[in-house]
Design an enzyme around this catalytic site. Structure first.
Site: not given
Ligand code: DGL
Length: 271
Positions: A7-8, A39-40, A70-72, A195-197
């Site tokens: 993940d980021s 990363y977003g 990480c979805n991004t 988003c995994t957060h």
């Molecule tokens: N947790 C990541 C996601 O699923 C990225 C969050 C980020 O780095 O902006 O998109």
């Protein structure tokens, strides 16, 4: 052989938690690119480069299979990496989008027949700006499900609040984004936390959404999907339940911020 989880930053820990519960005898290596998170808001070319470097780092740890938690990264980089860079005979990378699309449409990813009436009407997607800009999620849904509409909302500031460990503020930010989306679509049939957060503030999303909206959270779906994949590809299995934590950031600071995800500071090492 360990399985890599990338993940980021810290969001992938929500996925890792579900994976270790579902597969307690499997070894994992987690890598958070904390030095470069989030990363977003980055341009696609940067997300592509950073994702490739992170995955290569996990291959160097002997991971034959890497989960992009990480979805991004999954939305922006995975397709190109699979086309231009990966050798599927030696390494595989799986993203976090596919199990969600399969779950919502009740169709297997490999089913390339024309879109059908799946019963899916309108879907709300909460995600990072880069994930929304990629258009990957609505594109893949519409490829399978007729008549579906997707309302996507870039949840600015949410990853930053979660990474800072300020869950009260993150809950407020999440409620504000839900209100903005409901002003456009008052009662979506399903809402995806893309988003995994975001599972860390799932309760805030749930409380702000109408009760009839089904909330789709990724960790359990990803874990079930990986267990199924390993059943079909047992060569990627291995170990005794050991988990290592790597970061491109400062291991002590990252470990202490990760407490909000894991309840204890994981022993991060320098990647
Ligand atoms: N947790 C990541 C996601 O699923 C990225 C969050 C980020 O780095 O902006 O998109």
């Amino acid at each position: 052989m360990p399985i890599g989880v990338f993940d980021s930053g810290l969001g992938g820990l929500t996925i890792l938690d579900a994976l270790t519960r579902a597969l307690p005898a499997q070894d994992f290596v987690y890598l958070g690119d904390n030095a470069n998170a989030p990363y977003g808001a980055r341009p696609a070319a940067e997300i592509h480069e950073l994702t490739r470097a992170g995955v290569a780092r996990l291959f160097a740890e002997d991971c034959g299979l890497v989960i992009l938690a990480c979805n991004t990264a999954s939305a922006v980089a995975l397709h190109d990496l699979q086309m231009d860079w990966l050798d599927p005979a030696t390494h595989r990378v799986l993203g976090v989008f596919v199990p969600v699309i399969e779950h919502l449409t009740r169709r297997n990813w490999g089913d390339n027949t024309p879109p059908t009436h799946t019963g899916l009407r309108d879907v709300a997607l909460f995600a990072t700006a880069a994930t929304v800009a990629s258009g990957a999620f609505p594109r893949e849904l519409r490829f399978r499900a007729r008549d579906v509409t997707v309302e996507s909302l870039a949840c600015l500031g949410l990853v930053e609040a979660i990474e800072a460990g300020d869950l009260d503020r993150a809950g407020e930010v999440a409620r504000g984004h839900v209100a903005a989306l409901l002003a456009r679509v008052p009662a979506p049939q399903s809402a995806v936390l893309g988003c995994t957060h975001y599972p860390l503030v799932e309760a805030a999303f749930r409380a702000a959404l109408p009760p009839e909206t089904t909330l789709v959270s990724q960790p359990a779906l990803i874990a079930a999907s990986l267990a199924d994949y390993l059943g079909r590809h047992p060569r990627f299995r291995g170990g005794s339940g050991a988990v290592r934590y790597l970061t491109t950031g400062d291991p002590r600071a990252v470990g202490s911020r990760a407490r909000v995800f894991t309840g204890h500071p994981p022993p991060f090492e320098t990647a």
